[in-house]
Structure formats: C-alpha cells, structure tokens
Design an enzyme around this catalytic site. Structure first.
Site, PDB file in Angstrom:
ATOM      1  N   ASP A  20       0.835  -1.205   0.000  1.00  0.00           N
ATOM      2  CA  ASP A  20       0.000   0.000   0.000  1.00  0.00           C
ATOM      3  C   ASP A  20       0.871   1.257   0.000  1.00  0.00           C
ATOM      4  O   ASP A  20       1.992   1.247   0.510  1.00  0.00           O
ATOM      5  CB  ASP A  20      -0.915  -0.032   1.230  1.00  0.00           C
ATOM      6  CG  ASP A  20      -2.125   0.888   1.073  1.00  0.00           C
ATOM      7  OD1 ASP A  20      -2.339   1.408  -0.040  1.00  0.00           O
ATOM      8  OD2 ASP A  20      -2.839   1.086   2.067  1.00  0.00           O
ATOM      9  N   GLY A  21       0.332   2.329  -0.571  1.00  0.00           N
ATOM     10  CA  GLY A  21       1.011   3.628  -0.508  1.00  0.00           C
ATOM     11  C   GLY A  21       1.584   4.123  -1.828  1.00  0.00           C
ATOM     12  O   GLY A  21       2.246   5.168  -1.862  1.00  0.00           O
ATOM     13  N   GLY A  25      -0.015   5.453  -4.329  1.00  0.00           N
ATOM     14  CA  GLY A  25      -0.651   6.730  -4.683  1.00  0.00           C
ATOM     15  C   GLY A  25      -0.042   7.880  -3.891  1.00  0.00           C
ATOM     16  O   GLY A  25       0.276   8.938  -4.448  1.00  0.00           O
ATOM     17  N   TRP A  59       2.901   7.958  -2.508  1.00  0.00           N
ATOM     18  CA  TRP A  59       4.288   8.110  -2.966  1.00  0.00           C
ATOM     19  C   TRP A  59       4.325   9.023  -4.187  1.00  0.00           C
ATOM     20  O   TRP A  59       5.155   9.924  -4.281  1.00  0.00           O
ATOM     21  CB  TRP A  59       4.865   6.735  -3.299  1.00  0.00           C
ATOM     22  CG  TRP A  59       6.312   6.710  -3.685  1.00  0.00           C
ATOM     23  CD1 TRP A  59       7.382   6.504  -2.859  1.00  0.00           C
ATOM     24  CD2 TRP A  59       6.852   6.891  -5.007  1.00  0.00           C
ATOM     25  NE1 TRP A  59       8.552   6.550  -3.579  1.00  0.00           N
ATOM     26  CE2 TRP A  59       8.255   6.781  -4.898  1.00  0.00           C
ATOM     27  CE3 TRP A  59       6.295   7.130  -6.267  1.00  0.00           C
ATOM     28  CZ2 TRP A  59       9.111   6.900  -6.003  1.00  0.00           C
ATOM     29  CZ3 TRP A  59       7.142   7.249  -7.358  1.00  0.00           C
ATOM     30  CH2 TRP A  59       8.534   7.142  -7.229  1.00  0.00           C
ATOM     31  N   HIS A  79       2.481   3.376  -9.104  1.00  0.00           N
ATOM     32  CA  HIS A  79       2.348   1.928  -9.298  1.00  0.00           C
ATOM     33  C   HIS A  79       3.560   1.367 -10.035  1.00  0.00           C
ATOM     34  O   HIS A  79       4.016   0.262  -9.759  1.00  0.00           O
ATOM     35  CB  HIS A  79       1.061   1.607 -10.068  1.00  0.00           C
ATOM     36  CG  HIS A  79      -0.180   2.025  -9.323  1.00  0.00           C
ATOM     37  ND1 HIS A  79      -0.374   1.724  -8.000  1.00  0.00           N
ATOM     38  CD2 HIS A  79      -1.271   2.733  -9.705  1.00  0.00           C
ATOM     39  CE1 HIS A  79      -1.540   2.220  -7.601  1.00  0.00           C
ATOM     40  NE2 HIS A  79      -2.102   2.841  -8.626  1.00  0.00           N
ATOM     41  N   GLU A  89     -12.130  -4.537  -4.750  1.00  0.00           N
ATOM     42  CA  GLU A  89     -12.712  -3.212  -4.481  1.00  0.00           C
ATOM     43  C   GLU A  89     -11.990  -2.102  -5.259  1.00  0.00           C
ATOM     44  O   GLU A  89     -12.475  -0.969  -5.321  1.00  0.00           O
ATOM     45  CB  GLU A  89     -12.655  -2.895  -2.981  1.00  0.00           C
ATOM     46  CG  GLU A  89     -13.645  -3.697  -2.136  1.00  0.00           C
ATOM     47  CD  GLU A  89     -13.267  -5.168  -1.968  1.00  0.00           C
ATOM     48  OE1 GLU A  89     -12.059  -5.458  -1.843  1.00  0.00           O
ATOM     49  OE2 GLU A  89     -14.173  -6.024  -1.990  1.00  0.00           O
ATOM     50  N   ARG A 120     -11.792   2.811  -8.384  1.00  0.00           N
ATOM     51  CA  ARG A 120     -10.878   3.919  -8.734  1.00  0.00           C
ATOM     52  C   ARG A 120     -11.166   4.427 -10.145  1.00  0.00           C
ATOM     53  O   ARG A 120     -11.943   3.849 -10.887  1.00  0.00           O
ATOM     54  CB  ARG A 120      -9.441   3.426  -8.605  1.00  0.00           C
ATOM     55  CG  ARG A 120      -9.171   2.995  -7.176  1.00  0.00           C
ATOM     56  CD  ARG A 120      -7.729   2.643  -6.980  1.00  0.00           C
ATOM     57  NE  ARG A 120      -7.510   2.254  -5.582  1.00  0.00           N
ATOM     58  CZ  ARG A 120      -6.334   2.209  -5.010  1.00  0.00           C
ATOM     59  NH1 ARG A 120      -5.250   2.518  -5.700  1.00  0.00           N
ATOM     60  NH2 ARG A 120      -6.221   1.853  -3.744  1.00  0.00           N
ATOM     61  N   LEU A 152      11.054 -20.154  -5.674  1.00  0.00           N
ATOM     62  CA  LEU A 152      10.094 -19.319  -4.943  1.00  0.00           C
ATOM     63  C   LEU A 152       8.786 -19.345  -5.723  1.00  0.00           C
ATOM     64  O   LEU A 152       8.794 -19.249  -6.947  1.00  0.00           O
ATOM     65  CB  LEU A 152      10.610 -17.870  -4.887  1.00  0.00           C
ATOM     66  CG  LEU A 152       9.632 -16.832  -4.319  1.00  0.00           C
ATOM     67  CD1 LEU A 152       9.606 -16.881  -2.797  1.00  0.00           C
ATOM     68  CD2 LEU A 152       9.991 -15.413  -4.757  1.00  0.00           C
TER      69      LEU A 152
HETATM   70  C1  IPE Z   1      -5.310  -2.803  -0.465  1.00  0.00           C
HETATM   71  O1  IPE Z   1      -5.006  -1.467  -0.575  1.00  0.00           O
HETATM   72  C2  IPE Z   1      -5.285  -3.449  -1.826  1.00  0.00           C
HETATM   73  C3  IPE Z   1      -3.969  -3.562  -2.435  1.00  0.00           C
HETATM   74  C4  IPE Z   1      -2.833  -3.295  -1.877  1.00  0.00           C
HETATM   75  C5  IPE Z   1      -3.980  -4.066  -3.791  1.00  0.00           C
HETATM   76  P1  IPE Z   1      -6.150  -0.366  -0.695  1.00  0.00           P
HETATM   77  O2  IPE Z   1      -5.449   0.949  -0.768  1.00  0.00           O
HETATM   78  O3  IPE Z   1      -7.058  -0.703  -1.808  1.00  0.00           O
HETATM   79  O4  IPE Z   1      -6.928  -0.544   0.684  1.00  0.00           O
HETATM   80  P2  IPE Z   1      -7.818   0.476   1.504  1.00  0.00           P
HETATM   81  O5  IPE Z   1      -8.813   1.056   0.529  1.00  0.00           O
HETATM   82  O6  IPE Z   1      -6.903   1.524   2.031  1.00  0.00           O
HETATM   83  O7  IPE Z   1      -8.423  -0.345   2.578  1.00  0.00           O
HETATM   84  C1  IPE Z   2      -1.505   0.251  -3.386  1.00  0.00           C
HETATM   85  O1  IPE Z   2      -1.277   1.608  -3.404  1.00  0.00           O
HETATM   86  C2  IPE Z   2      -1.630  -0.334  -4.772  1.00  0.00           C
HETATM   87  C3  IPE Z   2      -2.995  -0.695  -5.164  1.00  0.00           C
HETATM   88  C4  IPE Z   2      -4.040  -0.658  -4.380  1.00  0.00           C
HETATM   89  C5  IPE Z   2      -3.196  -1.126  -6.537  1.00  0.00           C
HETATM   90  P1  IPE Z   2      -2.465   2.645  -3.407  1.00  0.00           P
HETATM   91  O2  IPE Z   2      -2.771   3.013  -4.827  1.00  0.00           O
HETATM   92  O3  IPE Z   2      -3.610   2.163  -2.616  1.00  0.00           O
HETATM   93  O4  IPE Z   2      -1.775   3.876  -2.681  1.00  0.00           O
HETATM   94  P2  IPE Z   2      -2.454   4.915  -1.679  1.00  0.00           P
HETATM   95  O5  IPE Z   2      -3.059   4.117  -0.564  1.00  0.00           O
HETATM   96  O6  IPE Z   2      -3.485   5.657  -2.454  1.00  0.00           O
HETATM   97  O7  IPE Z   2      -1.324   5.769  -1.234  1.00  0.00           O
HETATM   98 MG    MG Z   3      -4.089   2.358  -0.632  1.00  0.00          MG
END
Ligand code: IPE
Ligand code: IPE
Ligand code: MG
Length: 258
Positions: free
Chosen positions: A38-39, A41, A43, A55, A85, A89, A149
C-alpha cells in the site's frame, strides 16, 4: 533453500542491513510471507506525479522483494496487486494498472526464469481485460516448472468472494451427492480456495501505516503474524523485508496454546 551466510552478506551490504543480518536466524524463516503493498498513490502525490507512476515504482519494489525473499529462503510470497474493491478507482488508474501488469510480466519473464520463480495468479478473472489475463496465464505456464520461490499475485482478489466461491463449490458437491455435509471440514474449505496446496501465510506485511486487512486472505491469515510499517510501498527495500522477518522471528506464536 536459503543461501549461505556469505551470499547473504554479499546481498545485504549497508551497515544497517548488516546489523539486522546479525540477528537473522536462517533456521526459522517464515515459509510464506504475504504483502499488502500500500502507498503507491501517496508516494506519487508527494512527488507531484500521476498515481500510475507510483504503481510503476511499486512494481520495482516487488522485484526487490522477490530477490530478497529468495536470499532469505522464503518459499511463498503473496503480493496483493489489485483488490476486488479497487475497481472503484478512476478508469485512468485502473487501465494504467491493467496495462502495467502486461508490461511488467513481459519485461520480467527472463528474470523470473533465471531466478527460478513460479508465478501463480489468485483472484477472479471476471472483468479483468483479456490482455492482462493472458499475460498472467502465459507467465504461469512458462514459470510452472520453477521451484525456488512461488510468487502468488492476488489480482482482482477479495477474501470474502473467495470464501463464497468455495462455499458454492462445496454446496454443488453436496447437491450432486459427491460429498456429505459432514465432510465439510476446515481442510475441505482450504482445498477449495485459490491458495489450495499453499501453506497459510506466517507473516503479513502492510506498508504505508494502515492497520487493516482490506479483504486480503481472510481465511488463510487466521494465525499469521502482522507487521505494519509506515514506509510507502515504492520505498520498501531489502532491509525492510529483512527487518520484518527478524521481528517475526522474535514473536512467540502460540496458536491458542501456552
Ligand atoms: C489494499 O489497498 C489493496 C492492495 C494493496 C492491492 P487499498 O489501498 O485498496 O486498501 P484500503 O482502501 O486503504 O483499505
Ligand atoms: C496500493 O497503493 C496499490 C494498489 C491498491 C493497486 P495505493 O494506490 O492504494 O496507494 P495509496 O493508498 O493511495 O497511497
Ligand atoms: Mg491504498
């Protein structure tokens, strides 16, 4: 098989990583590590970049984690790449991700073969663009003989949907007379999940500081150790995975016993 201590030292070169390496126990490596990456976006937005570039940077971090997992002797690595879910987006972000999967899988096939990585995709193919699905299927086919792996890529994955699917399959088996209700055991459910044959994750890592599961491997993580870091996924380096493993090795897993 984990590498020899000398090769680990060649892999972990920074002073901080070397210090962690001194606390690493090659005899109690988690067999299966699952990561909620996660993170991406955040970043990107910190740098004023479009989310898709976050990504893209995230894909590089997967590469680093694969190499690290191999060095540490981890057998199964599951990465949450797109949740059921995540369709909520923007079209731009979703199609950017779907194209990125194709690009990365094609670019990385040679490396995956060289490193002995077997790729398996878990999740639903419903709604996933055909070029993305076929890139995954091609990669699964080519890498099937690899044994070093196993990389499980959770794509259009949702834990609840996966359990509902298993329930449906078991109900059909009962309706057809192939199974009796009394035979629906925990093992029978596990065998009907997309992770059939894969040991449950020992360790779940989530980056970017969020403390939630977000519908990831709900059944399989019943007794997994959880490890959360504030590091955003594209910044997650070999030393971060090593730190997670070293911390894991200091946990006392009791599975309800004493
Ligand atoms: C979880 O991250 C899904 C993935 C890492 C692919 P999200 O960013 O979608 O989760 P929420 O919305 O913060 O719970
Ligand atoms: C996780 O990063 C990757 C996916 C869910 C595909 P995010 O896109 O959720 O990044 P944030 O949470 O918006 O920073
Ligand atoms: Mg996220």
């Amino acid at each position: 098989m984990a590498r020899t201590p000398t090769s680990l030292e060649a892999f972990f070169t920074s002073r901080a990583d070397r210090e962690l390496l001194g606390r690493f126990d090659a005899q109690s490596v988690p067999r299966h590590v699952a990561i909620i990456m996660d993170g991406n976006g955040r970043w990107a937005s910190k740098r004023g970049l479009p989310r898709v570039l976050g990504h893209k940077a995230g894909a590089k971090a997967i590469k680093e984690s694969i190499a690290t997992a191999i060095e540490l002797g981890i057998e199964f690595l599951t990465v949450y790449s797109f949740s059921s879910e995540n369709w909520r987006r923007s079209v731009e972000e979703v199609s950017g991700l779907m194209n990125l999967f194709v690009e990365v899988l094609e670019a990385e096939l040679d490396n995956l073969m060289r490193e002995g990585v077997r790729v398996r995709v878990i999740g639903s193919d419903a709604g996933v663009p055909e070029p993305t699905m076929s890139a995954f299927h091609r990669t699964e086919q080519c890498t099937a003989p690899n044994t070093r792996l196993t990389l499980l890529v959770a794509l259009n994955y949702g834990g609840r949907a996966e359990i509902a699917e298993a329930a449906r399959a078991l109900a059909e088996a009962v309706a057809d007379g192939r199974l009796s209700p009394g035979e629906i055991s925990e093992a029978a459910i596990s065998e009907h999940l997309s992770t059939a044959g894969v040991p449950d994750p020992d360790l779940v890592i989530r980056t970017s500081g969020e403390m939630r599961i977000s519908n990831f491997l709900l059944w399989q993580i019943a007794y997994a150790e959880l490890w959360v870091t504030a590091v955003l996924w594209p910044d997650f380096k070999r030393g971060d995975l090593l730190r997670a493993v070293v911390d894991y090795q200091r946990r006392s897993r009791r599975f309800g016993g004493r």
